[in-house]
Write an enzyme that holds these catalytic residues in place. Structure first.
Site, mmCIF file in Angstrom:
data_model
loop_
_atom_site.group_PDB
_atom_site.id
_atom_site.type_symbol
_atom_site.label_atom_id
_atom_site.label_comp_id
_atom_site.label_asym_id
_atom_site.label_seq_id
_atom_site.Cartn_x
_atom_site.Cartn_y
_atom_site.Cartn_z
ATOM 1 N N GLY A 69 -12.972 -4.531 -0.884
ATOM 2 C CA GLY A 69 -12.898 -4.004 0.711
ATOM 3 C C GLY A 69 -13.147 -2.301 0.275
ATOM 4 C CE LYS A 122 -0.606 1.710 1.347
ATOM 5 N NZ LYS A 122 -1.954 2.649 1.966
ATOM 6 C CE LYS A 160 0.690 5.133 2.853
ATOM 7 N NZ LYS A 160 -0.147 5.975 3.945
#
Lengths: 438, 438
Positions: A12, A104, A204
């Protein structure tokens, strides 16, 4: 020394960016690393894409096949999500492969399981790209600040939300209107929930909290509040009071326990964090010995994120290459690759300039000065005549466009030679410091 | 595992700071490192000082003796300068000792010789503290950005000069006056030449230039122009035009060669670098893949500089400890040292708050609201009544001092229950983000 072989899962945005960085910067990377990095296999739902992006790599349909290949030393997981990505990463670790991931969500939700297996199997799991894109904040937290007790972290770690808040403040627009614009610009997804409701920032800050305080990752404990309910009126009132509203991820160690939260936050406008605008990210860390430090850069995008992915690949290659004593070369590049470059003398540098000329206050002076600059091909960006100082002395302030220094020096010498000018002319260099984001 | 033994050369500001960080944070450091760091020997002109600062270490008068001791694995050179420091570092490398140094002058002037010997002897020379104090910029340049062609660097890398420029701008004072103040505050030396004429910044940008472009260090090629001749009038005019004047170290790779220069520079006031004030440092790096990144923090001072020295010591210890695959633990701390902490529920966090209350525009409303806040021990920092919206509706904006979240929630519920108030009350959290430097 033979190349290190990389297998990429997912081509991607970030996967394609990673392939591009490895290809475009291959020479510079091997100058630093002392060996080559080769993409030996890729796995993607589109075989056509794989053939286009990585024509020299083997195309593999099944991720489980890729993570077992003997020609793959490092698995780069860029599927995202916690489905196939999780299974493939665990399987790769089982097979003794080192991992680089930008995921993440995977680490915030399953990091404990993954790191524990990695420890058993003695492989590295690197994840710089999982937090704040291209900013090397994981390296700062784990290595650069290792002498400190880290006390707190506050970060602008979701570019979509920061873009929306910046636009709401600058234009006074409503949330829904700016969200639509962000979607048109490609800064927000069709379903923007993950970004604007704080989930992404939550993942995060959860990872950073664990690194800061030496705790397991604990996303369930993270309080999430997004920006979708913010009224632009409150952003305006906050500004009148000297504050900006930012979506912050915050974690702090207190005597009673660890705070872990994401929410819109007023911060004084004089802080650097308050001046981080648009899609940019920044993370501020407070620690007992070093005090406050701050790390700023692009938090998303194909190439910035790929910069972090490839830095992790290089980190692993440096470690699995013999001679740990020479892990990182002193001058960043392999000694044999350190090469002198021509050094530009000051006359040859390019800059813009601020000039202040003191001259007699009489007609025609401005024209004379402008002509002398034009003669050296120096064009004027701004020119203001400051108040006359003592009835006969005028001060003229000039900003020039970019030019070569020897030209400005020649022009200055000519200006100083004018009868009407009192030498010396004051000259200070200017740098616009434009970035990709302005 | 047995401790790593450190020998320290010089117990001045940074040397004493290093001893303090190693002692005060010994437990946190060994949680990260998995072994202890022991100061086995120190060398200083004052034996008394050595005994006070490092009572458990052997006192050594002669630096050459220290760098040959078998109980020293890593030599930490904090003499400064290029006399004894240079001789001792070269001798230490000859003896196979790893080096940590904060000595920018030594590396900018003799780095090529030192790194070349280190390569022959297969020892590490670490120097994070030599550039921008506690900011991990060397690590960012050598490791975090390793995937990039670095294009340019611009840094505020001399705190003394930045303090003087900040004061000149904010107070309109003359250079000489502010220099005197800086000397009184201990931000400038009795002989300030090294800082204000750009030598110190020149050493630092020279080192960063070599790391960025893979060239030998070449301080002789660095153009130096300081701030002592700056007129505060030019700082004022620059500000009127939308610029700030900063002493920047700049290096840039162009088609013709490398620019390497230190001089006062106008930069647009909207840039983050323009908003780095006082003694703080910041380095901006432009690179092809990641774009612009910026690193901010304290560039000097005993503890911030020691933070970088000790990070380097930890880096070396991690590498000379067996098992390179586990060089940096995944969660920053040794797996056995990762420990859950109580996580605070939101009701228990401490914050300041922005409140916006919509109420009927009638006498006594403000007082009622203030009383309900006081009842929960929430004190008010600012309260403004905004324009009445439609003749009968008033908006009251309140900033509170710091309080526990459950108190503000109780107060909000009580305010919303007032007959004169239209629920809901808007609540946004505030963080002052005060640092040591404000």
């Amino acid at each position: 020394m033979k190349p290190v072989n990389i297998g990429i899962l997912g081509l991607g945005t970030v996967g394609s960016g990673t392939a591009r960085v490895l290809q475009d910067n291959a020479a510079e990377i091997s100058r630093r690393l002392g060996r080559e990095v080769n993409i030996s296999a890729v796995c993607d739902s589109s075989e056509e894409k794989a053939r286009t992006v990585c024509p020299a790599a083997a195309f593999v349909k099944d991720p489980f096949e890729l993570v077992q290949r003997t020609d793959v030393d490092v698995v780069v997981e860029l599927f995202g999500g916690t489905g196939a990505a999780k299974d493939a990463v665990l399987k790769a670790i089982e097979n003794g492969k080192h991992i680089v991931t930008a995921n993440k969500k995977l680490l915030a939700e399953y990091g404990n399981e993954i790191f524990s297996l990695a420890e058993q199997k003695n492989v590295m799991v690197q994840f710089e790209a999982a937090v704040a894109g291209g900013i090397p904040i994981i390296k700062a937290l784990r290595e650069g600040l290792a002498a400190n007790h880290i006390q707190s972290i506050a970060g602008i770690i979701n570019g979509t939300s920061n873009f929306i808040l910046t636009e709401m403040r600058e234009k006074g627009s409503a949330f829904a209107e700016v969200l639509k614009k962000a979607q048109e610009l490609g800064y927000a997804e069709a379903d923007p929930t993950f970004d604007i409701e704080g989930h992404d920032a939550g993942h995060k800050i959860t990872i950073m909290s664990a690194l800061a305080f030496g705790t397991p990752v604990n996303f369930n404990a993270c309080y999430l509040e997004g920006i979708s309910k913010l009224d632009s009126r409150d952003i305006k009132y906050a500004e009148e009071l000297g504050y900006r509203v930012k979506l912050l991820g915050i974690t702090r160690k207190t005597d009673k326990g660890v705070e872990l939260r994401v929410h819109p936050t007023l911060i004084p406008e004089c802080r650097l964090l308050a001046n981080v605008n648009g899609v940019m990210n920044a993370v501020r860390v407070d620690a007992d010995m070093v005090g406050e430090t701050l790390y700023y850069g692009a938090g998303a995008g194909a190439l910035p994120t790929a910069s972090a992915v490839v830095a992790d690949i290089i980190d692993i290659c440096r470690l699995i290459t013999a001679d740990p004593g020479n892990r990182v070369p002193h001058l960043a590049f392999q000694p044999s690759q350190v090469k002198a470059q021509p050094m530009l003398p000051m006359d040859e540098i390019t800059s813009s300039y601020y000039l202040r000329v003191q001259a007699k206050d009489q007609p025609g002076v401005l024209g004379q000065i402008a002509n002398l600059l034009a003669k050296e091909n120096v064009s004027i960006e701004a020119l203001i005549q400051k108040g006359v100082l003592d009835g006969s002395l005028a001060e003229i302030v000039i900003l020039t466009h970019s030019t070569v220094e020897k030209n400005i020096k020649t022009a200055i010498a000519a200006i100083e030679a004018l009868d009407v000018v009192y030498a010396p002319v004051v000259m200070i260099r200017m740098e616009s410091l434009h970035g990709r984001n302005g």
